[in-house]
Design an enzyme around this catalytic site. Sequence first.
Site, PDB file in Angstrom:
ATOM      1  N   GLY A  17      20.847  70.105  61.313  1.00 62.46           N
ATOM      2  CA  GLY A  17      19.750  71.076  61.374  1.00 62.46           C
ATOM      3  C   GLY A  17      19.566  71.769  60.030  1.00 62.46           C
ATOM      4  O   GLY A  17      20.541  72.148  59.393  1.00 62.46           O
ATOM      5  N   ARG A  78      19.081  63.916  61.799  1.00 61.32           N
ATOM      6  CA  ARG A  78      20.243  63.547  62.605  1.00 61.32           C
ATOM      7  C   ARG A  78      20.214  62.012  62.570  1.00 61.32           C
ATOM      8  O   ARG A  78      19.167  61.416  62.777  1.00 61.32           O
ATOM      9  CB  ARG A  78      20.093  64.039  64.039  1.00 61.32           C
ATOM     10  CG  ARG A  78      19.603  65.496  64.119  1.00 61.32           C
ATOM     11  CD  ARG A  78      20.609  66.419  64.695  1.00 61.32           C
ATOM     12  NE  ARG A  78      20.040  67.751  64.900  1.00 61.32           N
ATOM     13  CZ  ARG A  78      20.694  68.876  64.681  1.00 61.32           C
ATOM     14  NH1 ARG A  78      21.934  68.860  64.243  1.00 61.32           N
ATOM     15  NH2 ARG A  78      20.130  70.041  64.913  1.00 61.32           N
ATOM     16  N   ASP A 109      29.383  70.834  61.048  1.00 66.44           N
ATOM     17  CA  ASP A 109      30.630  70.090  61.295  1.00 66.44           C
ATOM     18  C   ASP A 109      30.379  68.619  61.620  1.00 66.44           C
ATOM     19  O   ASP A 109      31.192  67.759  61.273  1.00 66.44           O
ATOM     20  CB  ASP A 109      31.492  70.777  62.369  1.00 66.44           C
ATOM     21  CG  ASP A 109      30.779  70.931  63.692  1.00 66.44           C
ATOM     22  OD1 ASP A 109      29.528  70.878  63.708  1.00 66.44           O
ATOM     23  OD2 ASP A 109      31.458  71.102  64.718  1.00 66.44           O
ATOM     24  N   THR A 132      24.454  75.771  58.095  1.00 69.95           N
ATOM     25  CA  THR A 132      23.967  75.763  59.482  1.00 69.95           C
ATOM     26  C   THR A 132      23.746  77.202  59.907  1.00 69.95           C
ATOM     27  O   THR A 132      24.541  78.079  59.545  1.00 69.95           O
ATOM     28  CB  THR A 132      24.964  75.088  60.448  1.00 69.95           C
ATOM     29  OG1 THR A 132      24.601  75.427  61.805  1.00 69.95           O
ATOM     30  CG2 THR A 132      26.409  75.529  60.238  1.00 69.95           C
ATOM     31  N   ASP A 134      24.200  78.312  62.763  1.00 67.36           N
ATOM     32  CA  ASP A 134      25.078  78.659  63.899  1.00 67.36           C
ATOM     33  C   ASP A 134      26.334  79.446  63.510  1.00 67.36           C
ATOM     34  O   ASP A 134      26.952  80.080  64.353  1.00 67.36           O
ATOM     35  CB  ASP A 134      25.532  77.383  64.625  1.00 67.36           C
ATOM     36  CG  ASP A 134      24.393  76.705  65.360  1.00 67.36           C
ATOM     37  OD1 ASP A 134      23.291  77.284  65.392  1.00 67.36           O
ATOM     38  OD2 ASP A 134      24.605  75.612  65.912  1.00 67.36           O
ATOM     39  N   ASP A 136      29.216  78.343  62.933  1.00 73.30           N
ATOM     40  CA  ASP A 136      30.346  77.902  63.762  1.00 73.30           C
ATOM     41  C   ASP A 136      31.342  77.025  62.998  1.00 73.30           C
ATOM     42  O   ASP A 136      31.953  76.134  63.580  1.00 73.30           O
ATOM     43  CB  ASP A 136      29.812  77.137  64.997  1.00 73.30           C
ATOM     44  CG  ASP A 136      28.947  75.947  64.619  1.00 73.30           C
ATOM     45  OD1 ASP A 136      28.551  75.837  63.437  1.00 73.30           O
ATOM     46  OD2 ASP A 136      28.658  75.125  65.493  1.00 73.30           O
ATOM     47  N   ARG A 178      24.286  76.359  69.590  1.00 71.63           N
ATOM     48  CA  ARG A 178      24.579  75.276  70.527  1.00 71.63           C
ATOM     49  C   ARG A 178      25.915  75.489  71.220  1.00 71.63           C
ATOM     50  O   ARG A 178      26.011  75.428  72.429  1.00 71.63           O
ATOM     51  CB  ARG A 178      24.576  73.970  69.731  1.00 71.63           C
ATOM     52  CG  ARG A 178      24.310  72.753  70.504  1.00 71.63           C
ATOM     53  CD  ARG A 178      24.067  71.567  69.609  1.00 71.63           C
ATOM     54  NE  ARG A 178      24.692  71.673  68.273  1.00 71.63           N
ATOM     55  CZ  ARG A 178      24.511  70.778  67.327  1.00 71.63           C
ATOM     56  NH1 ARG A 178      23.728  69.751  67.546  1.00 71.63           N
ATOM     57  NH2 ARG A 178      25.103  70.910  66.160  1.00 71.63           N
TER      58      ARG A 178
HETATM   59  P1  ADP Z   1      25.518  69.329  61.991  1.00 67.19           P
HETATM   60  O1  ADP Z   1      25.960  68.683  60.739  1.00 67.19           O
HETATM   61  O2  ADP Z   1      24.568  70.463  61.754  1.00 67.19           O
HETATM   62  O3  ADP Z   1      26.676  69.691  62.909  1.00 67.19           O
HETATM   63  P2  ADP Z   1      24.981  67.035  63.696  1.00 67.19           P
HETATM   64  O4  ADP Z   1      26.092  67.300  64.651  1.00 67.19           O
HETATM   65  O5  ADP Z   1      23.692  66.563  64.262  1.00 67.19           O
HETATM   66  O6  ADP Z   1      24.620  68.295  62.790  1.00 67.19           O
HETATM   67  O7  ADP Z   1      25.515  65.950  62.648  1.00 67.19           O
HETATM   68  C1  ADP Z   1      24.673  65.525  61.585  1.00 67.19           C
HETATM   69  C2  ADP Z   1      24.862  64.065  61.342  1.00 67.19           C
HETATM   70  O8  ADP Z   1      26.216  63.810  60.946  1.00 67.19           O
HETATM   71  C3  ADP Z   1      24.675  63.155  62.555  1.00 67.19           C
HETATM   72  O9  ADP Z   1      23.331  62.892  62.820  1.00 67.19           O
HETATM   73  C4  ADP Z   1      25.401  61.895  62.086  1.00 67.19           C
HETATM   74  O10 ADP Z   1      24.640  61.183  61.155  1.00 67.19           O
HETATM   75  C5  ADP Z   1      26.602  62.505  61.363  1.00 67.19           C
HETATM   76  N1  ADP Z   1      27.748  62.577  62.269  1.00 67.19           N
HETATM   77  C6  ADP Z   1      27.990  63.491  63.229  1.00 67.19           C
HETATM   78  N2  ADP Z   1      29.130  63.229  63.893  1.00 67.19           N
HETATM   79  C7  ADP Z   1      29.637  62.075  63.346  1.00 67.19           C
HETATM   80  C8  ADP Z   1      30.784  61.269  63.586  1.00 67.19           C
HETATM   81  N3  ADP Z   1      31.663  61.566  64.548  1.00 67.19           N
HETATM   82  N4  ADP Z   1      30.939  60.163  62.820  1.00 67.19           N
HETATM   83  C9  ADP Z   1      30.064  59.841  61.854  1.00 67.19           C
HETATM   84  N5  ADP Z   1      28.964  60.563  61.579  1.00 67.19           N
HETATM   85  C10 ADP Z   1      28.742  61.658  62.300  1.00 67.19           C
HETATM   86  O1  F6P Z   2      22.825  73.429  64.679  1.00 67.43           O
HETATM   87  C1  F6P Z   2      21.704  74.195  64.432  1.00 67.43           C
HETATM   88  C2  F6P Z   2      20.788  74.217  65.631  1.00 67.43           C
HETATM   89  O2  F6P Z   2      19.653  74.980  65.293  1.00 67.43           O
HETATM   90  C3  F6P Z   2      21.429  74.719  66.929  1.00 67.43           C
HETATM   91  O3  F6P Z   2      21.490  76.116  66.987  1.00 67.43           O
HETATM   92  C4  F6P Z   2      20.497  74.114  67.942  1.00 67.43           C
HETATM   93  O4  F6P Z   2      21.144  73.926  69.178  1.00 67.43           O
HETATM   94  C5  F6P Z   2      20.158  72.779  67.349  1.00 67.43           C
HETATM   95  O5  F6P Z   2      20.342  72.912  65.948  1.00 67.43           O
HETATM   96  C6  F6P Z   2      18.754  72.321  67.640  1.00 67.43           C
HETATM   97  O6  F6P Z   2      18.586  71.093  67.034  1.00 67.43           O
HETATM   98  P1  F6P Z   2      17.253  70.237  67.080  1.00 67.43           P
HETATM   99  O7  F6P Z   2      16.270  70.928  66.221  1.00 67.43           O
HETATM  100  O8  F6P Z   2      17.641  68.917  66.534  1.00 67.43           O
HETATM  101  O9  F6P Z   2      16.833  70.211  68.513  1.00 67.43           O
END
Ligand code: ADP
Ligand code: F6P
Length: 329
Positions: A17, A78, A109, A132, A134, A136, A178
């Site tokens: 995000g 994502r 994360d 982020t 969040d 978190d 989230r």
């Molecule tokens: P954030 O980085 O804000 O936590 P996401 O959880 O959507 O957002 O993760 C972002 C991107 O990181 C995912 O769309 C994917 O490409 C990659 N990613 C997340 N988890 C994994 C994982 N376990 N292994 C490899 N890539 C990952």
């Molecule tokens: O991780 C940031 C965040 O804005 C969360 O607070 C929320 O749950 C999520 O992303 C929403 O993601 P998306 O825009 O992909 O629905």
Amino acid sequence: MELSSNIRRIGVLTSGGDAPGMNAAIRAVVRTAIYNQIEVVGIMRGFSGLICKQFIGMQSHSVSKIISQGGTILKSSRCPEFKEEEVRAKAMENLKEACIDALVVIGGDGSFRGANLLWKKFGYPVVGIPGTIDNDIYGTDTTIGFDTAINTAVSAIDKLRDTADSHNIIFFVEVMGRDAGFIALNTAIATGAEATLIPEIHTDIEKLCSYMEGDRRKNKTSGIIIVSEGEDTGGAFKVSKKVKERLPDYEIRVTTLGHIQRGGSPSCNDRVLASLLGHGAVNALIEGRFGVMIGQLNNQIVYTSFDEACSLRNEINKKLYEISRILSL
Ligand code: ADP
Ligand code: F6P
């Protein structure tokens, strides 16, 4: 600074995000690298751009005047395919082909989990910057974007308070987060909310209703209840429906703040934090510290391994929760 590694060209990407301040972090990475005679390649749309070689050369002027802009000039995505090993192997090939010696990943994360796999499986030099809304992420007092997001939420909730008071309404306001209640808790304190529901604490509908009835007995005719999207009933609509069944004569409305919390010009705090972490990320690569996230704890730049940053939780301040309850009496 003395170069202890052979890093001549680095890549930078934003993933997950978007968050206000990501641009300030990109700017700091680019400018610090150039200052150290390192070239910078921008990778578009997070890990997606790494897979399809969407690379752009970045110079000092590429990041001019972006410090005040929300979103990310590199765009974000994502990219679920990145969880597949063959896809990450392809990404590695692309990095080698473009002579990109190291990578800075700005994200949450999830993004660090992907980055950590490049470091662990291929020994590829990667560092992370926590971006982020969040908040978190373990290993930093705050993440880039959190401060701006809570200020955006606070100004929206202040406006809702006017309507709540004029019409004797109880507003259930859903904020983002989230898996974590940082946005909810901080905005609740700052807006004097009557109650706060967060993922870290089980939502007890009966207790909430009794609390609302207590408020009414004290002649409070309106109220703001902040609901984190990740609380365990399933968010503001579900909670408000259950409350309405129990308290049918209450005038209840639901407002979801949604993605407005992710946008907008970053606050001064977010710009400064992003600048420090972006500068710290390039220095970490130069010093040969790989597989780490750069954070700020007690005003000091600190490095936390991706392993820890991905597996440990940034705990909410329970004291803050108690104080928010006391102050809303
Ligand atoms: P954030 O980085 O804000 O936590 P996401 O959880 O959507 O957002 O993760 C972002 C991107 O990181 C995912 O769309 C994917 O490409 C990659 N990613 C997340 N988890 C994994 C994982 N376990 N292994 C490899 N890539 C990952
Ligand atoms: O991780 C940031 C965040 O804005 C969360 O607070 C929320 O749950 C999520 O992303 C929403 O993601 P998306 O825009 O992909 O629905």
